[in-house]
Every structure is written in structure tokens, then in C-alpha cells.
Design a protein around this motif. Structure first.
Motif, PDB file in Angstrom:
ATOM      1  N   ARG A 309      21.134 -17.431  12.359  1.00  0.00           N
ATOM      2  CA  ARG A 309      20.569 -16.404  13.225  1.00  0.00           C
ATOM      3  C   ARG A 309      19.050 -16.526  13.234  1.00  0.00           C
ATOM      4  NH1 ARG A 309      22.329 -11.730  15.468  1.00  0.00           N
ATOM      5  NH2 ARG A 309      24.370 -12.002  14.493  1.00  0.00           N
ATOM      6  N   ASP A 310      18.454 -16.321  14.371  1.00  0.00           N
ATOM      7  CA  ASP A 310      17.013 -16.437  14.521  1.00  0.00           C
ATOM      8  C   ASP A 310      16.323 -15.390  13.651  1.00  0.00           C
ATOM      9  OD1 ASP A 310      14.446 -16.834  15.246  1.00  0.00           O
ATOM     10  OD2 ASP A 310      14.698 -16.309  17.370  1.00  0.00           O
ATOM     11  N   GLY A 311      15.487 -15.867  12.698  1.00  0.00           N
ATOM     12  CA  GLY A 311      14.833 -14.954  11.768  1.00  0.00           C
ATOM     13  C   GLY A 311      13.787 -14.081  12.427  1.00  0.00           C
ATOM     14  N   SER A 312      13.315 -14.465  13.632  1.00  0.00           N
ATOM     15  CA  SER A 312      12.298 -13.662  14.297  1.00  0.00           C
ATOM     16  C   SER A 312      12.876 -12.402  14.922  1.00  0.00           C
ATOM     17  CB  SER A 312      11.593 -14.498  15.369  1.00  0.00           C
ATOM     18  OG  SER A 312      12.509 -14.899  16.378  1.00  0.00           O
ATOM     19  N   GLU A 313      14.182 -12.327  15.104  1.00  0.00           N
ATOM     20  CA  GLU A 313      14.823 -11.172  15.712  1.00  0.00           C
ATOM     21  C   GLU A 313      15.304 -10.225  14.616  1.00  0.00           C
ATOM     22  OE1 GLU A 313      17.937 -12.514  18.202  1.00  0.00           O
ATOM     23  OE2 GLU A 313      16.648 -13.699  19.511  1.00  0.00           O
ATOM     24  N   VAL A 314      14.518  -9.185  14.367  1.00  0.00           N
ATOM     25  CA  VAL A 314      14.891  -8.192  13.361  1.00  0.00           C
ATOM     26  C   VAL A 314      15.639  -7.079  14.063  1.00  0.00           C
ATOM     27  CG1 VAL A 314      14.040  -6.596  11.627  1.00  0.00           C
ATOM     28  CG2 VAL A 314      12.866  -8.776  12.005  1.00  0.00           C
ATOM     29  N   PRO A 315      16.907  -6.868  13.730  1.00  0.00           N
ATOM     30  CA  PRO A 315      17.699  -5.864  14.443  1.00  0.00           C
ATOM     31  C   PRO A 315      17.239  -4.454  14.109  1.00  0.00           C
ATOM     32  CG  PRO A 315      18.932  -6.709  12.584  1.00  0.00           C
ATOM     33  CD  PRO A 315      17.681  -7.537  12.674  1.00  0.00           C
ATOM     34  N   SER A 316      17.617  -3.513  14.927  1.00  0.00           N
ATOM     35  CA  SER A 316      17.325  -2.102  14.699  1.00  0.00           C
ATOM     36  C   SER A 316      18.537  -1.296  15.132  1.00  0.00           C
ATOM     37  CB  SER A 316      16.079  -1.665  15.478  1.00  0.00           C
ATOM     38  OG  SER A 316      16.281  -1.853  16.870  1.00  0.00           O
ATOM     39  N   GLY A 317      18.638  -0.085  14.624  1.00  0.00           N
ATOM     40  CA  GLY A 317      19.768   0.769  14.966  1.00  0.00           C
ATOM     41  C   GLY A 317      20.293   1.476  13.745  1.00  0.00           C
ATOM     42  N   ASP A 318      21.516   1.992  13.844  1.00  0.00           N
ATOM     43  CA  ASP A 318      22.124   2.715  12.734  1.00  0.00           C
ATOM     44  C   ASP A 318      22.413   1.765  11.576  1.00  0.00           C
ATOM     45  OD1 ASP A 318      22.012   4.844  14.408  1.00  0.00           O
ATOM     46  OD2 ASP A 318      24.141   4.785  14.969  1.00  0.00           O
ATOM     47  N   LEU A 319      22.253   2.296  10.366  1.00  0.00           N
ATOM     48  CA  LEU A 319      22.613   1.565   9.154  1.00  0.00           C
ATOM     49  C   LEU A 319      23.987   2.057   8.712  1.00  0.00           C
ATOM     50  CD1 LEU A 319      21.566  -0.468   6.993  1.00  0.00           C
ATOM     51  CD2 LEU A 319      20.799   1.530   5.688  1.00  0.00           C
ATOM     52  N   TYR A 320      24.947   1.120   8.595  1.00  0.00           N
ATOM     53  CA  TYR A 320      26.324   1.532   8.311  1.00  0.00           C
ATOM     54  C   TYR A 320      26.907   0.632   7.237  1.00  0.00           C
ATOM     55  CZ  TYR A 320      31.326   2.389   8.933  1.00  0.00           C
ATOM     56  OH  TYR A 320      32.654   2.676   8.720  1.00  0.00           O
ATOM     57  N   ASP A 321      27.542   1.259   6.255  1.00  0.00           N
ATOM     58  CA  ASP A 321      28.213   0.540   5.170  1.00  0.00           C
ATOM     59  C   ASP A 321      29.714   0.744   5.300  1.00  0.00           C
ATOM     60  OD1 ASP A 321      28.880  -0.782   2.848  1.00  0.00           O
ATOM     61  OD2 ASP A 321      28.574   0.990   1.583  1.00  0.00           O
ATOM     62  N   PRO A 322      30.460  -0.260   5.779  1.00  0.00           N
ATOM     63  CA  PRO A 322      31.912  -0.098   5.948  1.00  0.00           C
ATOM     64  C   PRO A 322      32.648   0.151   4.640  1.00  0.00           C
ATOM     65  CG  PRO A 322      31.085  -2.013   7.150  1.00  0.00           C
ATOM     66  CD  PRO A 322      29.992  -1.564   6.252  1.00  0.00           C
ATOM     67  N   ALA A 323      32.095  -0.301   3.520  1.00  0.00           N
ATOM     68  CA  ALA A 323      32.803  -0.138   2.246  1.00  0.00           C
ATOM     69  C   ALA A 323      32.950   1.318   1.859  1.00  0.00           C
ATOM     70  CB  ALA A 323      32.069  -0.898   1.142  1.00  0.00           C
ATOM     71  N   THR A 324      31.940   2.131   2.123  1.00  0.00           N
ATOM     72  CA  THR A 324      31.984   3.550   1.774  1.00  0.00           C
ATOM     73  C   THR A 324      32.098   4.451   2.996  1.00  0.00           C
ATOM     74  OG1 THR A 324      29.564   3.664   1.803  1.00  0.00           O
ATOM     75  CG2 THR A 324      30.612   3.135  -0.302  1.00  0.00           C
ATOM     76  N   GLY A 325      31.817   3.930   4.181  1.00  0.00           N
ATOM     77  CA  GLY A 325      31.779   4.759   5.378  1.00  0.00           C
ATOM     78  C   GLY A 325      30.466   5.481   5.561  1.00  0.00           C
ATOM     79  N   LEU A 326      29.431   5.094   4.792  1.00  0.00           N
ATOM     80  CA  LEU A 326      28.132   5.746   4.877  1.00  0.00           C
ATOM     81  C   LEU A 326      27.421   5.315   6.160  1.00  0.00           C
ATOM     82  CD1 LEU A 326      25.757   7.381   3.740  1.00  0.00           C
ATOM     83  CD2 LEU A 326      25.064   5.333   2.473  1.00  0.00           C
ATOM     84  N   LEU A 327      26.965   6.303   6.933  1.00  0.00           N
ATOM     85  CA  LEU A 327      26.235   6.047   8.171  1.00  0.00           C
ATOM     86  C   LEU A 327      24.887   6.758   8.096  1.00  0.00           C
ATOM     87  CD1 LEU A 327      26.030   5.032  11.132  1.00  0.00           C
ATOM     88  CD2 LEU A 327      27.086   7.220  11.819  1.00  0.00           C
ATOM     89  N   ALA A 328      23.807   5.975   8.321  1.00  0.00           N
ATOM     90  CA  ALA A 328      22.465   6.536   8.392  1.00  0.00           C
ATOM     91  C   ALA A 328      21.966   6.346   9.812  1.00  0.00           C
ATOM     92  CB  ALA A 328      21.541   5.849   7.392  1.00  0.00           C
ATOM     93  N   PRO A 329      22.025   7.394  10.656  1.00  0.00           N
ATOM     94  CA  PRO A 329      21.608   7.242  12.057  1.00  0.00           C
ATOM     95  C   PRO A 329      20.149   6.840  12.166  1.00  0.00           C
ATOM     96  CG  PRO A 329      22.830   9.285  11.706  1.00  0.00           C
ATOM     97  CD  PRO A 329      22.511   8.742  10.354  1.00  0.00           C
ATOM     98  N   THR A 330      19.850   6.052  13.158  1.00  0.00           N
ATOM     99  CA  THR A 330      18.488   5.570  13.353  1.00  0.00           C
ATOM    100  C   THR A 330      17.533   6.722  13.639  1.00  0.00           C
ATOM    101  OG1 THR A 330      17.102   4.104  14.675  1.00  0.00           O
ATOM    102  CG2 THR A 330      18.912   5.178  15.821  1.00  0.00           C
ATOM    103  N   GLY A 331      16.366   6.653  13.025  1.00  0.00           N
ATOM    104  CA  GLY A 331      15.329   7.642  13.252  1.00  0.00           C
ATOM    105  C   GLY A 331      15.528   8.962  12.570  1.00  0.00           C
ATOM    106  N   ARG A 332      16.497   9.077  11.654  1.00  0.00           N
ATOM    107  CA  ARG A 332      16.769  10.365  11.016  1.00  0.00           C
ATOM    108  C   ARG A 332      16.606  10.256   9.502  1.00  0.00           C
ATOM    109  NH1 ARG A 332      22.072  13.225  13.314  1.00  0.00           N
ATOM    110  NH2 ARG A 332      21.007  14.969  12.275  1.00  0.00           N
TER     111      ARG A 332
END
Length: 591
Positions: A309-332
């Protein structure tokens, strides 16, 4: 390679100059016998030339070989440092901290020793070959004896080397265990004193050190035998050559000068022969060190990929951990409550992509962090663990970290409530006029735990990452400072994703979203005021309340607030009763 070639060149000049001295002495002796003044003057000139070559060669051989030693050790340390930074917290999960210390200190020195010894050994080996060939040409009858005897001397100790190596490996293993035990004991000394286990661990270290001593004595005995052989065999060769040379001189087949030259050559050659013993010792001691270093360097992150994957493209958006179901909405501002502190630490590391489990990668904006190059993953998500380290240097140097540039040092320090920290640094400095130029001691030992924690928080805030994960960032500060920090972090991180692992009601009350993680799974999501009344497990973690203390009326809420206030205030022994009562009034008004 360039350093080794330089050492070889200067080593040849040094050893060949030393080895040529016997020939000059032989010429001088023969000139006296023949009463030849010209030959005597020639011998004197050759001696002066050899002495000059010996001095210059020895000087630059020492410089280049020591440079090779330091360079090799420093480069191994650099590679180990890069690997440590690459692995992050995963390193100590797979390798004991004491072993890492042993590899990065004693082991690199032994590896450097072998590189330095090799510099001298190659020059010594080439010199012996050249001198043997010269003796065969100069005086074939005696030269053949020397040419046959010297290789025998060089390989005579080879049968003993495997045993010596095994004993050296055993000593190195025992020393490594003692180092690990000492490192772990020092790291946990405060805890050991608290539970009365200090003497127990000290006794363990004493036993371990005695085992190291016994192993070192056994190893030294074997090397003493090898050294004795290195002295005995050259002596026997010398006796043989002298006896045979006298016999040839009586028959008139060799001159007195030739006999003196061959005799002196054997005496001189014992000097380069010592480097055969040195290289054997260096190899025996550096081999286990190199094996340990290679073991650390061979470690890879579980999440390493080919970097497609191109290292110059840093993704953004919600942070989600499928193992626990933890969701950290973007900007909150999301707070996570976890009853097990160790589980909270592991989850925080996983959110940063440091220790993801196979099959359950953490997603950022729908992109698995595992598929990102490490630099890109760390640019997108920054994790501050519960025990951050402050390096020695000025405050300006501490805050000189990769950053977005949108947040200044003053803003970060103000949000982390570092006013008293700046004052303490300035007061403790002798010459600094600006707090940014005040020096911080190693690990910030001159500061309190809360001050160190707030400086580390300011360092994290100034980087301004897209996602900031904080693990118990206010566990060592008093409740009023904690409330101001919570407000400051929330305002400064407005519009950015922030995840805080905490059980503090003051932080939880200011979070936009609160998540309860129980036994590795998300079991409740909401805001603090709702969860503390509706979720017993959440209330038990936040208020330290047991089931027997739970009552189905409003008193439970006030009791929880009381317990919370007292618990938070008790963190700082300097908090007054007036401050506690004031906080209780604020909580009752908000309720």
C-alpha cells in the motif's frame, strides 16, 4: 570492508617490520664476523628503517582496529535501536527486558572485539606466511623446519577450542540470566520493597552471580591451558631449530649470521602467533553474543506486510477494532472503561497497530492498519501508554517531535496543565531564563509522577495526530488538575479522534462517548451519566462499588459520586478537605 583493508595494510607494515629485525641482526652479526664495515652500516640502516616502519605501522594499526571495533559496536547498536523502534511494545512481549539490555550493552562490545581482533589476525596470518616463505628462500635447511613447525603451532589448540567455546557459551548464558534478573529486580524494586520481597530477589541474584563466577573460573582454566600450549610449543620449536642449526653450523652448511637470523625470527614470530589465540577467544565469546543479537534482529512485527500500500496515503475515518467491537467515531472524544488495566493496555497497543491479532486487524477508515507501512500507521495513530518515558535534555528538545504544526508548544503545555511544571523546571535550572531551555534529568527523576505524566501528555498533544490514544493519562494527578486537563484535551482535540482509557469520572463525564469493555467485548455504549445509573458493571468499575453496596434509589448515585470524589482526591495527598467538599457540591449540582 574499507576499515579491514586499512587495518591489513598497516598491520602488514607493522608485523613485517618487526619480523625483518632478525634478518637485520643476522646481517650485522655476519658483518662483524667478516669484518665488513659496509655490511655493518647497511645493517644499521635497515634496522633504522624497520624501527620506523614498526612505529608507524603500530600507531595506525591501533587506530584503525579500534575504529573498526567502535564502528562495529555502534552500527550493531543502531540496528538494534531501529529494530526496537520498529517493534515498539511488541519487543518486550517477546523478549525479556533484561535480555535486550544485555544485547545492547555487553553483546555489542564482544561483537566489536571480534571485529577488532580480526583486523590484527589477518595481518598476523599473512605476515607468518610471508616470513616462512622468506626463511625457506634465505636458509632452506632451517627454513623448512620453521615452515612446517609454525602451522602446527597455529592449529595445535584447535582440538581444545570446542570445549573452550562450550564453557564460554555456558558462562555467557549464566551472565545473561544474571543480567536479566538484575534488570528486572531494579525495575521492580519499589514494588518489591512494598511487598517485602526485596531480600528474596537479592538472594536469587547472589546465587546467580555465584553461578556466573564458577562458570567464569571453569572457562578461564581452559583458556589458561590454551595459553600454556601457546607458550610451550614455540619453546619446543625454538629448541629444535637451535639444536639442528648448531649441527648444521658445525658442518659448515649455515653461517653464524644465518643461524642468528633464523633463531631471532622464531622469537619474533611468537608475537603474531598470539593473535591466533586472541581471535579464538574473541570468536568463542562473541559467537553467543552475535547469536543473541541476531535473535533480536530477526524478530518481526506480526502485522508486517510487504508494504504494497502506498505509504503516502494516510487513511482517515472511524477507528474500529473487530476483536472487541470497539468503535471510536472520527472527530469525537471517546472514553473506554475496562476493568482489567492490563487488558486496557493491550487494547490500546492494538489500536495503534502494534500488537494486532491475526485475522482481526484494527481498521482506520475501513483500511486495516496491518496493511500500512509502520511509519504511516504511526503517523495516523499515536498511542501513549500509561508509563511514558521522558528522555534527558531540555524541554524544547523533549517537545521536538514530528508534528502537524497546527498546535504550538504553549497550547499543548497549557492543555496539559503544565504551569507548575514549567515553574519547577525554571526554579531548578541554574542558567535557563526560558522554561523551554530548562533541562530535564534522566527519565524526569527530578519531577513528581504527575508532572512527568503531564509533560508526556503535552508531548503527545503537540504531535496532533489524526487519532490519539491515551492510556490512563491522568492517573497521577489530583482531581482538580484532572478536571482541567480533561477540559483542555477536549478543547484542543476538537475535531480530532481521541480515545482515552480511564476509569476516572472526571474524564468520563467530559467524554462525548463512553464505551464499556468487559471480558474482551464491548458491552455498553453511552455517556457517563447514563451508564453510571443504568449499567452495574460500569458503575462497579468507575465507583469501585460492589454489588452489596448497590441500592435501587438515588442514594446509589450520590454514593457513587462520593466514592468517586474521595477516590480521585486521594490520589494527591495535598488535596484539602475544602477541595473535596467543593467537588462534591459541583457533582450534586450537575446531578
Amino acid at each position: 570492508m574499507d576499515g579491514q583493508l586499512k587495518s591489513l595494510a598497516w598491520g602488514l607494515l607493522h608485523f613485517l617490520s618487526v619480523s625483518a629485525l632478525p634478518f637485520c641482526v643476522g646481517v650485522a652479526v655476519q658483518a662483524v664476523v667478516d669484518r665488513s664495515g659496509a655490511h655493518l652500516a647497511l645493517a644499521g640502516g635497515l634496522l633504522a628503517l624497520c624501527c620506523a616502519g614498526n612505529a608507524v605501522g603500530e600507531l595506525f594499526l591501533h587506530r584503525t582496529s579500534i575504529t573498526n571495533w567502535i564502528t562495529a559496536a555502534a552500527r550493531v547498536q543502531q540496528v538494534l535501536a531501529r529494530k526496537t523502534a520498529h517493534l515498539g511494545s511488541a519487543l518486550t512481549q517477546r523478549v525479556a527486558a533484561g535480555e535486550v539490555v544485555a544485547v545492547s550493552t555487553g553483546d555489542v562490545e564482544k561483537i566489536g572485539w571480534f571485529v577488532e581482533a580480526w583486523s590484527r589476525f589477518t595481518a598476523a596470518a599473512v605476515t607468518i606466511v610471508v616470513v616462512c616463505a622468506g626463511l625457506v628462500v634465505y636458509q632452506p635447511a632451517l627454513g623448512v623446519v620453521v615452515a612446517v613447525g609454525l602451522p602446527v603451532l597455529a592449529i595445535a589448540v584447535l582440538p581444545l577450542l570446542p570445549r573452550a567455546t562450550r564453557r564460554a557459551d555456558f558462562q555467557r548464558e549464566k551472565a545473561g540470566r544474571a543480567t536479566e534478573l538484575a534488570s528486572d529486580t531494579v525495575a521492580g524494586l519499589r514494588v518489591l520493597r512494598g511487598i517485602g520481597g526485596e531480600e528474596l530477589f537479592l538472594d536469587r541474584y547472589r546465587r546467580a552471580s555465584q553461578e556466573v563466577r564458577r562458570a567464569a573460573v571453569r572457562s578461564a582454566r581452559m583458556w589458561a591451558v590454551i595459553s600454556a600450549i601457546q607458550v610451550l610449543l614455540p619453546g619446543l620449536l625454538l629448541i629444535t631449530v637451535v639444536w639442528y642449526g648448531v649441527h648444521l653450523a658445525r658442518e659448515g652448511r649455515v653461517t653464524v649470521g644465518e643461524l642468528v637470523a633464523v633463531y631471532s625470527s622464531i622469537m619474533i614470530l611468537t608475537y603474531p602467533l598470539r593473535h591466533f589465540e586472541e581471535i579464538a577467544m574473541a570468536y568463542s565469546f562473541s559467537r553467543p553474543s552475535a547469536r543473541r543479537a541476531a535473535g533480536v534482529l530477526s524478530l518481526e512485527r506480526v502485522t508486517d506486510t510487504d508494504g504494497s500500500r502506498d505509504g503516502s496515503e494516510v487513511p482517515s475515518g472511524d477507528l474500529y477494532d473487530p476483536a472487541t467491537g470497539l468503535l471510536a467515531p472520527t472527530g469525537r472524544f471517546t472514553a473506554v472503561v475496562c476493568g482489567d488495566p492490563d487488558a486496557a493496555g493491550r487494547l490500546a497497543e492494538r489500536l495503534g497497530g502494534h500488537a494486532s491479532e491475526e485475522g482481526t486487524p484494527v481498521l482506520l477508515g475501513g483500511v486495516p492498519l496491518d496493511e500500512l507501512p509502520l511509519d504511516s500507521a504511526r503517523t495516523a495513530v499515536l498511542v501513549q501508554d500509561k508509563d511514558p518515558v521522558l528522555l534527558s535534555g531540555t524541554l524544547r528538545e523533549l517537545l521536538d517531535v514530528p508534528r502537524s504544526g497546527d498546535i504550538g508548544a504553549e497550547e499543548a503545555l497549557a492543555a496539559a496543565q503544565c504551569e507548575d511544571v514549567l515553574a519547577a523546571l525554571l526554579q531548578g535550572s541554574l542558567d535557563a531564563q526560558d522554561p523551554m531551555d530548562a533541562r530535564i534529568t534522566e527519565r524526569g527523576r527530578s519531577l513528581s509522577g504527575g508532572q512527568r505524566q503531564r509533560l508526556a501528555l503535552a508531548r503527545s498533544l503537540i504531535t496532533d495526530p489524526d487519532v490519539l490514544v491515551l492510556d490512563e493519562p491522568t492517573s497521577a494527578v489530583d482531581s482538580h488538575t484532572e478536571a482541567r486537563i480533561a477540559e483542555g484535551v477536549r478543547n484542543l482535540r476538537s475535531g480530532r479522534t481521541t480515545v482515552v482509557f480511564t476509569s476516572s469520572p472526571l474524564l468520563l463525564d467530559r467524554a462525548e462517548r463512553v464505551v464499556l469493555v468487559h471480558e474482551g467485548e464491548v458491552t455498553a455504549v453511552g455517556v457517563h451519566r447514563e451508564l453510571v445509573h443504568a449499567e452495574p458493571r460500569y458503575r462497579a468499575v468507575v465507583t469501585r462499588e460492589t454489588e452489596e453496596d448497590t441500592a435501587p434509589n438515588n442514594a446509589s448515585g450520590k454514593g457513587a459520586a462520593l466514592n468517586s470524589a474521595l477516590d480521585n482526591s486521594a490520589r494527591d495527598k495535598g488535596t484539602s478537605l475544602k477541595d473535596v467538599l467543593k467537588e462534591l457540591e459541583e457533582i450534586e449540582e450537575s446531578a
